[in-house]
Design a protein around this motif. Structure first.
Motif, mmCIF file in Angstrom:
data_model
loop_
_atom_site.group_PDB
_atom_site.id
_atom_site.type_symbol
_atom_site.label_atom_id
_atom_site.label_comp_id
_atom_site.label_asym_id
_atom_site.label_seq_id
_atom_site.Cartn_x
_atom_site.Cartn_y
_atom_site.Cartn_z
ATOM 1 N N UNK A 262 32.296 54.787 50.471
ATOM 2 C CA UNK A 262 33.130 54.142 49.456
ATOM 3 C C UNK A 262 32.223 53.343 48.532
ATOM 4 N N UNK A 263 32.215 53.711 47.249
ATOM 5 C CA UNK A 263 31.428 52.980 46.257
ATOM 6 C C UNK A 263 32.322 51.912 45.648
ATOM 7 N N UNK A 264 31.939 50.654 45.808
ATOM 8 C CA UNK A 264 32.770 49.531 45.357
ATOM 9 C C UNK A 264 32.233 48.859 44.109
ATOM 10 N N UNK A 265 31.172 49.382 43.501
ATOM 11 C CA UNK A 265 30.660 48.807 42.262
ATOM 12 C C UNK A 265 30.132 47.392 42.446
ATOM 13 N N UNK A 266 30.315 46.562 41.419
ATOM 14 C CA UNK A 266 29.884 45.166 41.482
ATOM 15 C C UNK A 266 30.971 44.308 42.117
ATOM 16 N N UNK A 267 30.581 43.432 43.010
ATOM 17 C CA UNK A 267 31.512 42.482 43.603
ATOM 18 C C UNK A 267 31.809 41.355 42.607
ATOM 19 N N UNK A 268 32.952 40.659 42.755
ATOM 20 C CA UNK A 268 33.250 39.533 41.867
ATOM 21 C C UNK A 268 32.177 38.450 41.963
ATOM 22 N N UNK A 269 31.958 37.704 40.886
ATOM 23 C CA UNK A 269 30.900 36.677 40.884
ATOM 24 C C UNK A 269 31.234 35.447 41.724
ATOM 25 N N UNK A 270 32.514 35.134 41.932
ATOM 26 C CA UNK A 270 32.913 33.954 42.694
ATOM 27 C C UNK A 270 33.122 34.304 44.161
ATOM 28 N N UNK A 271 32.709 33.391 45.047
ATOM 29 C CA UNK A 271 32.754 33.669 46.480
ATOM 30 C C UNK A 271 34.158 33.959 46.984
ATOM 31 N N UNK A 272 35.160 33.194 46.555
ATOM 32 C CA UNK A 272 36.525 33.385 47.062
ATOM 33 C C UNK A 272 37.040 34.777 46.725
ATOM 34 N N UNK B 104 35.216 37.337 45.945
ATOM 35 C CA UNK B 104 34.337 38.294 46.613
ATOM 36 C C UNK B 104 34.795 38.525 48.052
ATOM 37 N N UNK B 105 35.102 37.447 48.749
ATOM 38 C CA UNK B 105 35.531 37.575 50.148
ATOM 39 C C UNK B 105 36.886 38.264 50.256
ATOM 40 N N UNK B 106 37.759 38.011 49.299
ATOM 41 C CA UNK B 106 39.062 38.678 49.303
ATOM 42 C C UNK B 106 38.895 40.183 49.169
ATOM 43 N N UNK B 107 38.022 40.606 48.256
ATOM 44 C CA UNK B 107 37.780 42.036 48.083
ATOM 45 C C UNK B 107 37.131 42.629 49.330
ATOM 46 N N UNK B 108 36.163 41.923 49.901
ATOM 47 C CA UNK B 108 35.492 42.424 51.099
ATOM 48 C C UNK B 108 36.471 42.584 52.257
ATOM 49 N N UNK B 109 37.451 41.691 52.360
ATOM 50 C CA UNK B 109 38.472 41.807 53.407
ATOM 51 C C UNK B 109 39.209 43.135 53.299
ATOM 52 N N UNK B 110 39.451 43.574 52.062
ATOM 53 C CA UNK B 110 40.180 44.820 51.860
ATOM 54 C C UNK B 110 39.324 46.051 52.175
#
Length: 291
Positions: free
Chosen positions: A148-158, A160-166
């Motif tokens: 799964x290619x997810x591209x760039x993660x969001x710049x803010x930690x909160x 970023x962690x929300x996306x990583x959870x998914x």
């Protein structure tokens, strides 16, 4: 003294005529010799080259003695570039679309142009070649059968962690693009959300200082080499371990499915949801119904 051998075997296929169409041309991600022969054929024949940064593409064309009309196609100019491309294609011309490096459409603004050509029912052709995503995946030493290619993660930690959870489910290797200044923080968030999974950080691929650092996410997060590295960066993360489903959980899922479906369909549904053998689930479903 013998004559030098020809650069290609005499049986090599000759270049084909480049017909009118939009060509999505992959360009080198570092080493200029990674350009393909087809890419050079298209760039030589192109009536127009749409480039994310015309200065970068001009250097590539100059390296191979090519001249072409360049138009900018970045985030601010993609809509206008799409209009120009459609007009040129409808006139029967050859239009090439390139990113600064790598394959167009992968985290770059070329989507608008390609979509406009497709919507107008105009021919669109891929010219495959260099890709930092695939290059990193090749040398990471991690499973590459499901990715799964997810591209760039969001710049803010909160965020970023929300996306990583998914993305934390098992079964797929994850690939991210990241910038040097944000890398260490992103690795820390990955370790916190995804756990201590094996991972690889590939940097400056195909360039002089190419580097691939491998290790567990929590170890990579504090590695001095990865605190603020320079260059283009790809992070590859191993799949998570599949959770062990208990017999009680399987029975509960089957019992619920049997309230809505016959045994065969209930077994199929639970098999897909829990990744368990359908035959065993079907036998158990019959037992639960007293058959």
């Amino acid at each position: 003294m013998t004559d030098a051998a020809p650069p290609f075997p005499p049986t090599a296929p000759p270049p084909r005529r480049v017909a009118s169409g939009l060509y999505l041309v992959a360009t080198p991600i570092g080493n200029l010799r990674d350009i393909t022969l087809r890419a050079l054929d298209v760039l030589q024949a192109a009536d127009l080259v749409l480039a994310e940064d015309t200065r970068v593409t001009a250097k590539l064309l100059q390296a191979y003695g090519l001249k072409a009309r360049l138009e900018r196609c970045d985030d601010h100019a993609s809509a206008r570039a799409a209009e120009i491309a459609v007009e040129r294609l409808q006139a029967g011309e050859v239009v090439a679309l390139v990113s600064d490096a790598g394959t167009p459409m992968v985290s770059d603004p070329g989507f608008v142009v390609a979509r406009a050509a497709i919507t107008a029912d105009l021919p669109v052709h891929p010219i495959p070649g260099p890709s930092s995503l695939l290059a990193a995946l090749c040398i990471a030493g991690l499973p590459a059968d499901r990715v799964l290619f997810a591209g760039f993660l969001p710049p803010k930690s909160a965020a970023r962690r929300t996306l990583l959870e998914s993305l934390k489910g098992p079964g797929q290797t994850l690939v991210f693009f990241e910038s040097g200044p944000r890398l260490a923080d992103s690795l820390k968030d990955m370790a916190a959300v995804l756990g201590s999974r094996p991972a690889a950080v590939a940097r400056e691929l195909t360039k002089l200082y190419e580097e691939c650092v491998r290790g567990a996410l929590d170890v990579l997060a504090v590695d001095p080499r990865l605190q603020s590295p320079k260059g283009e960066i790809v992070v590859v993360v191993a799949p998570g371990a599949a959770e062990v489903v208990s017999e009680a959980d399987a029975d509960a899922a089957l019992a619920e499915a049997l309230t809505r479906l016959p045994p065969g369909e209930a077994a199929s549904e639970v098999s897909r949801a829990l990744d368990l053998p359908r035959k065993a689930l079907y036998r158990r479903a019959l037992e639960m119904q007293g058959r």
